[in-house]
Design a protein around this motif. Structure first.
Motif, mmCIF file in Angstrom:
data_model
loop_
_atom_site.group_PDB
_atom_site.id
_atom_site.type_symbol
_atom_site.label_atom_id
_atom_site.label_comp_id
_atom_site.label_asym_id
_atom_site.label_seq_id
_atom_site.Cartn_x
_atom_site.Cartn_y
_atom_site.Cartn_z
ATOM 1 N N ALA A 191 0.403 -3.118 -1.706
ATOM 2 C CA ALA A 191 1.245 -2.132 -2.388
ATOM 3 C C ALA A 191 0.550 -0.778 -2.474
ATOM 4 O O ALA A 191 1.171 0.273 -2.271
ATOM 5 N N GLN A 192 -0.745 -0.796 -2.771
ATOM 6 C CA GLN A 192 -1.503 0.454 -2.826
ATOM 7 C C GLN A 192 -1.519 1.145 -1.462
ATOM 8 O O GLN A 192 -1.426 2.372 -1.379
ATOM 9 N N TYR A 228 0.811 0.958 0.886
ATOM 10 C CA TYR A 228 2.124 1.563 1.125
ATOM 11 C C TYR A 228 2.355 2.780 0.229
ATOM 12 O O TYR A 228 3.061 3.712 0.603
ATOM 13 N N THR A 229 1.742 2.796 -0.937
ATOM 14 C CA THR A 229 1.892 3.941 -1.843
ATOM 15 C C THR A 229 1.112 5.149 -1.337
ATOM 16 O O THR A 229 1.584 6.282 -1.390
ATOM 17 N N ALA A 252 6.217 -0.984 -1.267
ATOM 18 C CA ALA A 252 5.175 -0.993 -2.297
ATOM 19 C C ALA A 252 5.676 -1.687 -3.558
ATOM 20 O O ALA A 252 4.985 -2.534 -4.137
#
Length: 276
Positions: A172-173, A175-176, A188
């Motif tokens: 997720a980080q 994709y962020t 994310a």
């Protein structure tokens, strides 16, 4: 973590049933199938050891893996990490992903064997191919430390698809930030949700903020409050109190005596008069 072993286990079909029921994507797993405490011989596990040995000799990967756990943890036998790893190696050859993962970790950290990074990598690879999520995560970590982020992203993605919470948080980080892969806040948020479901507190907080302020999802104050306000369970008696939050336990107890009568600690009236 010492597995819980079944006490009625007679053939490979039972071993396979155990294997199917207990296959989870985390490091050491608990096993429970028709547990009968009366058959445990003072917790020496001699019955289980006999049955598992019989089935391991019949090429049951799950039985070989469980035998390895017995010797690794010293359940009814003297701890013998070298012997445990021999069973993990046998189970890994029989395509038990947990055994491959255990063998990889032990080779990586010199537990029962000499440190062998090459052998560890091979075992991590096989465990990941057998869909053992945490081994995919370890591979991702190794590539990330070597600054090979595309390879790391691949393994974090696979581990997340296998519901490994910390991998999903890391993914997720990624994709962020949008540095390794194209920025994608929808992906994310989905990864954060899996991480939050897996009790990664930081992921839950990030989701809550996003729902509260509608940064990358549609605003939903009720959802935000739900994420912010997880229940804390409280258990207590006269000398002990326990707070339980998800899988975290905090406890405190009095060393002597009991809790005071709190109704006598707070004054309900005052003996002073105030003139205005």
């Amino acid at each position: 973590v010492l597995p819980v072993f079944i006490s009625r286990l007679f053939d490979n079909a039972d071993i396979q049933k155990l294997d199917n029921m207990c296959r989870l994507n985390d490091y050491y797993n608990c096993f429970n199938l028709d547990l009968d405490l009366n058959n445990l011989q003072n917790n020496d596990y001699s019955y289980q050891r006999e049955v598992l040995s019989k089935n391991c000799s019949k090429d049951s990967g799950a039985a070989c893996y469980l035998l390895g756990e017995l010797y690794f943890n010293g359940a009814g036998v003297k701890i013998d990490r070298e012997k445990a790893n021999s069973y993990f190696e046998e189970a890994c050859e029989l395509n038990d992903g947990r055994a491959c993962g255990h063998l990889a970790y032990d080779n990586d950290h010199g537990i029962g064997v000499r440190v062998n990074p090459d052998q560890a990598y091979i075992a991590y690879q096989k465990a990941c191919e057998l869909n053992y999520g945490i081994s995919c995560f370890y591979l991702g970590d190794k590539y990330a430390k070597a600054d090979k982020m595309k390879e790391a992203h691949y393994y974090y993605s696979k581990a997340c698809s296998l519901k490994h919470p910390l991998s999903c948080y890391t993914l997720a980080q990624t994709y962020t930030e949008g540095k390794v892969v194209e920025k994608n806040l929808d992906k994310a948020m989905k990864a954060y949700e899996i991480a939050c479901d897996g009790e990664i507190g930081a992921a839950c907080r990030i989701l809550a903020v996003n729902y509260q302020k509608a940064y990358s999802v549609r605003g939903d104050i009720n959802k935000a409050l739900e994420l912010y306000n997880d229940d804390v369970e409280i258990y207590f008696n006269k000398i002990k109190i326990v707070f339980k939050f998800k899988n975290i336990l905090f406890q405190s107890r009095l060393l002597d005596g009991a809790y005071p009568d709190t109704s006598r600690l707070i004054a309900f009236e005052s003996v002073y008069n105030i003139k205005v």
